[in-house]
Design an enzyme around this catalytic site. Structure first.
Site, mmCIF file in Angstrom:
data_model
loop_
_atom_site.group_PDB
_atom_site.id
_atom_site.type_symbol
_atom_site.label_atom_id
_atom_site.label_comp_id
_atom_site.label_asym_id
_atom_site.label_seq_id
_atom_site.Cartn_x
_atom_site.Cartn_y
_atom_site.Cartn_z
ATOM 1 N N HIS A 9 0.831 -1.207 0.000
ATOM 2 C CA HIS A 9 0.000 0.000 0.000
ATOM 3 C C HIS A 9 0.865 1.257 0.000
ATOM 4 O O HIS A 9 1.965 1.269 0.530
ATOM 5 C CB HIS A 9 -0.902 0.021 1.238
ATOM 6 C CG HIS A 9 -1.942 -1.034 1.230
ATOM 7 N ND1 HIS A 9 -3.120 -0.900 0.533
ATOM 8 C CD2 HIS A 9 -1.981 -2.261 1.817
ATOM 9 C CE1 HIS A 9 -3.858 -1.987 0.700
ATOM 10 N NE2 HIS A 9 -3.188 -2.830 1.471
ATOM 11 N N CYS A 83 -1.151 0.491 -5.950
ATOM 12 C CA CYS A 83 -2.247 1.191 -6.619
ATOM 13 C C CYS A 83 -1.812 2.588 -7.043
ATOM 14 O O CYS A 83 -0.977 3.218 -6.405
ATOM 15 C CB CYS A 83 -3.446 1.306 -5.687
ATOM 16 S SG CYS A 83 -4.147 -0.282 -5.225
ATOM 17 N N ARG A 92 -2.530 0.140 -11.558
ATOM 18 C CA ARG A 92 -1.348 -0.305 -10.832
ATOM 19 C C ARG A 92 -0.112 0.400 -11.374
ATOM 20 O O ARG A 92 0.039 0.584 -12.582
ATOM 21 C CB ARG A 92 -1.139 -1.819 -10.948
ATOM 22 C CG ARG A 92 -2.248 -2.656 -10.361
ATOM 23 C CD ARG A 92 -2.387 -2.456 -8.848
ATOM 24 N NE ARG A 92 -3.481 -3.217 -8.301
ATOM 25 C CZ ARG A 92 -4.715 -2.760 -8.147
ATOM 26 N NH1 ARG A 92 -5.039 -1.538 -8.511
ATOM 27 N NH2 ARG A 92 -5.645 -3.516 -7.622
#
Length: 105
Positions: A9, A83, A92
Site C-alpha cells: 500500500h 495502486c 497499478r
C-alpha cells in the site's frame, strides 16, 4: 531464474510503498530473508496499467495490456506493485529491478 513479486500500500496499512513513485533507474532495493540479503537495481517502471494485468508478475514479467513494458528473457527480477493514482485502486504502478548481489546471512 526467479521472479519475486511484492505488493504494498501507498497510503494505508503502514504505507510500505509510500514513495515508490520516486524510485529511479539504478536505485537499489534490499530484500532481507532468513537466508540472505538480496540487492536489486531498479531497471524499469510501468507508470500505469490495469489492475488485472497479471503479466507484470510472471516469471518473465511483461505487461499484457502494455507489451512494450517488461522483459523478454528469463532473469532474477523483483516486481513491486501498488495502486495508482494515490488514494484509489483504479490502476497499478509497477517497478522492476534486476538482481545485482546476494549476501548470505
Amino acid at each position: 531464474m526467479r521472479a519475486a513479486p511484492l505488493a504494498g500500500h501507498r497510503n494505508t496499512h503502514g504505507e510500505p510503498f509510500r514513495y515508490i513513485n520516486r524510485l529511479r533507474p539504478e536505485d537499489t532495493i534490499e530484500v532481507e530473508t532468513a537466508a540472505a540479503v538480496y540487492t536489486y537495481a531498479v531497471d524499469r517502471t510501468l507508470p500505469r496499467t490495469s489492475a488485472h494485468d497479471t503479466g507484470v508478475i510472471r516469471r518473465v514479467p511483461r505487461s499484457l495490456t502494455r507489451p512494450a513494458y517488461g522483459y523478454d528473457d528469463p532473469g532474477h527480477y523483483l516486481t513491486l506493485t501498488t495502486c495508482t493514482p494515490e488514494y484509489t485502486s483504479m490502476y497499478r504502478l509497477v517497478v522492476w529491478g534486476k538482481l545485482v548481489a546476494v549476501r548470505p546471512r
